[in-house]
Design a protein around this motif. Structure first.
Motif, PDB file in Angstrom:
ATOM      1  N   ALA A 295     -86.400-118.519 -20.016  1.00 30.00           N
ATOM      2  CA  ALA A 295     -85.332-117.549 -19.740  1.00 30.00           C
ATOM      3  C   ALA A 295     -85.420-117.007 -18.319  1.00 30.00           C
ATOM      4  CB  ALA A 295     -85.388-116.399 -20.749  1.00 30.00           C
ATOM      5  N   LEU A 296     -86.645-116.846 -17.813  1.00 34.82           N
ATOM      6  CA  LEU A 296     -86.802-116.311 -16.449  1.00 34.82           C
ATOM      7  C   LEU A 296     -86.298-117.300 -15.398  1.00 34.82           C
ATOM      8  CD1 LEU A 296     -90.278-114.593 -16.794  1.00 34.82           C
ATOM      9  CD2 LEU A 296     -88.212-113.473 -15.977  1.00 34.82           C
TER      10      LEU A 296
ATOM     11  N   HIS B 205     -76.313-112.082  -9.107  1.00 39.48           N
ATOM     12  CA  HIS B 205     -76.202-113.407  -9.724  1.00 39.48           C
ATOM     13  C   HIS B 205     -76.028-113.278 -11.235  1.00 39.48           C
ATOM     14  CE1 HIS B 205     -77.080-117.653 -10.543  1.00 39.48           C
ATOM     15  NE2 HIS B 205     -77.816-117.188 -11.541  1.00 39.48           N
ATOM     16  N   LEU B 206     -76.881-112.454 -11.852  1.00 41.85           N
ATOM     17  CA  LEU B 206     -76.835-112.330 -13.318  1.00 41.85           C
ATOM     18  C   LEU B 206     -75.511-111.722 -13.776  1.00 41.85           C
ATOM     19  CD1 LEU B 206     -80.430-111.032 -14.117  1.00 41.85           C
ATOM     20  CD2 LEU B 206     -79.514-113.294 -14.609  1.00 41.85           C
TER      21      LEU B 206
ATOM     22  N   ALA C 161     -77.104-115.968 -19.541  1.00 43.36           N
ATOM     23  CA  ALA C 161     -78.531-116.088 -19.260  1.00 43.36           C
ATOM     24  C   ALA C 161     -79.172-114.707 -19.215  1.00 43.36           C
ATOM     25  CB  ALA C 161     -78.750-116.820 -17.943  1.00 43.36           C
TER      26      ALA C 161
ATOM     27  N   ASP D 197     -73.899-115.280 -14.401  1.00 40.17           N
ATOM     28  CA  ASP D 197     -74.680-115.847 -15.492  1.00 40.17           C
ATOM     29  C   ASP D 197     -75.013-114.799 -16.547  1.00 40.17           C
ATOM     30  OD1 ASP D 197     -75.723-117.977 -16.742  1.00 40.17           O
ATOM     31  OD2 ASP D 197     -77.245-118.452 -15.256  1.00 40.17           O
TER      32      ASP D 197
ATOM     33  N   ALA E  73     -85.302-112.533 -24.798  1.00 42.86           N
ATOM     34  CA  ALA E  73     -86.598-113.224 -24.715  1.00 42.86           C
ATOM     35  C   ALA E  73     -87.710-112.229 -24.380  1.00 42.86           C
ATOM     36  CB  ALA E  73     -86.549-114.341 -23.668  1.00 42.86           C
ATOM     37  N   LEU E  74     -87.402-111.265 -23.503  1.00 37.77           N
ATOM     38  CA  LEU E  74     -88.392-110.242 -23.167  1.00 37.77           C
ATOM     39  C   LEU E  74     -88.724-109.417 -24.404  1.00 37.77           C
ATOM     40  CD1 LEU E  74     -86.890-109.068 -19.766  1.00 37.77           C
ATOM     41  CD2 LEU E  74     -89.249-109.820 -20.060  1.00 37.77           C
TER      42      LEU E  74
ATOM     43  N   CYS F 105     -83.547-118.599 -15.201  1.00 37.81           N
ATOM     44  CA  CYS F 105     -82.146-118.364 -14.832  1.00 37.81           C
ATOM     45  C   CYS F 105     -82.055-117.566 -13.538  1.00 37.81           C
ATOM     46  CB  CYS F 105     -81.405-117.635 -15.951  1.00 37.81           C
ATOM     47  SG  CYS F 105     -81.865-115.895 -16.100  1.00 37.81           S
TER      48      CYS F 105
ATOM     49  N   LEU G 135     -89.692-117.150 -23.007  1.00 33.94           N
ATOM     50  CA  LEU G 135     -89.582-116.191 -21.907  1.00 33.94           C
ATOM     51  C   LEU G 135     -89.681-116.908 -20.564  1.00 33.94           C
ATOM     52  CD1 LEU G 135     -89.281-113.416 -20.778  1.00 33.94           C
ATOM     53  CD2 LEU G 135     -91.688-112.961 -21.248  1.00 33.94           C
TER      54      LEU G 135
ATOM     55  N   ARG H  23     -79.819-113.723 -22.702  1.00 27.73           N
ATOM     56  CA  ARG H  23     -80.964-114.455 -23.245  1.00 27.73           C
ATOM     57  C   ARG H  23     -82.274-113.907 -22.697  1.00 27.73           C
ATOM     58  NH1 ARG H  23     -77.677-118.893 -22.451  1.00 27.73           N
ATOM     59  NH2 ARG H  23     -78.717-119.480 -20.504  1.00 27.73           N
ATOM     60  N   LEU H  24     -82.278-113.552 -21.406  1.00 31.09           N
ATOM     61  CA  LEU H  24     -83.502-113.030 -20.794  1.00 31.09           C
ATOM     62  C   LEU H  24     -83.892-111.696 -21.429  1.00 31.09           C
ATOM     63  CD1 LEU H  24     -85.774-113.002 -18.772  1.00 31.09           C
ATOM     64  CD2 LEU H  24     -84.180-112.262 -17.006  1.00 31.09           C
TER      65      LEU H  24
ATOM     66  N   ALA I  76     -90.757-111.516 -26.887  1.00 35.32           N
ATOM     67  CA  ALA I  76     -92.131-111.770 -26.434  1.00 35.32           C
ATOM     68  C   ALA I  76     -92.961-110.498 -26.569  1.00 35.32           C
ATOM     69  CB  ALA I  76     -92.121-112.275 -24.989  1.00 35.32           C
TER      70      ALA I  76
END
Lengths: 198, 198
Positions: free
Chosen positions: B13-14, A31-32, A39, A36, A46-47, B16, B10, A42-43, A50
């Protein structure tokens, strides 16, 4: 399934997420990468952010981006109440559902000597300092109702007694809407023994 | 739930990931930040690497790290057979479960004019070149049995007919182990009309 290194590594890496097995990880990966990619980027970011920014509150050990979390930093909270929970998720749950206005202390685990988790790993030295110096009048034990959660509660209540701090435990019993027939035996037995005047 | 920016980002973002809603995303976030920071770092890096390295095979449009995927690059596969599928997941499924030894062509979607997905988005120009030049003897349609999958199959079979390539469609009917009572009407009707001598 045969496929290249980076795809296989992403599938493997996604399996660190709770509840994600090999098939779900493969579906997420396709999927990713297929649909996407924005996304996915971005994930990844974001990881990274964080991990860089989020640490434990120096006072209560919940997850926060600052050195003091919003609860410990707030002048509006009642500093004489201290609620002990096992994880930050329970801080959110209690804040959302109850009118509790005191402070929290997050163990980030429970006593489990076999897994090498002792008082130090749970920050109980920090807790002891707070019981000694911070004017806590009531310690509310909200650890989980498991064998290890109970053992942790007992250990902490012994510590509180040494410092002359009153200790309470949140009530256990039949959940609202729960039918006796479907409640497990330990809960039912505890609820029966803890009956109150009506 | 109130919490800092990096944690909230985060969680967002998850979401997605397919099948991940707000509660699961929160649970994943707390798990990663609290208990498995190494895995979170590996996941961030695996996403970055996969986005950098993985692209579409120039010949069949499946996901690969090289310019030609392992199927297209393999001299052992039968180049006269070409199987059309909607996604790389189906390439894996067919390779795993069947003895198919030909090549694949991945649409990465299906014709859907309302969503702006036309022949070009599915790489049908590349497919047409292959039908013209690559000596394909049989085109096997394995698009999904949905309205859009069927429309895509019809479009591609028209194209194959123009180039004099024989077209087949994988069989549809009652799945093995399926009970007639629980099979949907369209499948049952199709299975009945497609009955064979026994």
């Amino acid at each position: 399934m045969r496929q290249g290194g980076a795809i296989a590594e992403l599938i493997e890496a996604l399996r660190c997420l709770p509840g994600v097995g090999p098939k779900t990880a493969q579906r997420m990966t396709l999927h990713l990468l297929q649909r996407d990619r924005d996304a996915a980027g971005r994930l990844s970011e974001a990881l990274r952010q964080a991990l860089n920014k989020v640490g434990l509150c120096s006072q209560c050990r919940t997850l926060t981006e600052r050195s003091l979390c919003e609860y410990c930093a707030s002048p509006a909270r009642d500093r004489s109440l201290l609620c002990i929970v096992e994880s930050p998720a329970e801080v959110f749950a209690i804040s959302r559902s109850t009118g509790y206005k005191g402070l929290f202390f997050v163990l980030n685990g429970r006593l489990s000597p076999l897994d090498g988790i002792g008082p130090e790993e749970l920050g109980l030295d920090i807790l002891e300092q707070r019981l000694k110096n911070d004017g806590v009048a009531e310690l509310i034990l909200a650890t989980n109702a498991t064998v290890e959660g109970e053992a942790t509660a007992h250990y902490i209540s012994d510590m509180a007694r040494r410092h002359g701090v009153r200790t309470t435990r949140i009530a256990h019993g039949i959940p609202f809407g729960g039918e006796l027939e479907y409640v497990d035996g330990a809960t039912l037995s505890h609820a029966f023994d803890s009956r109150k005047d009506f």
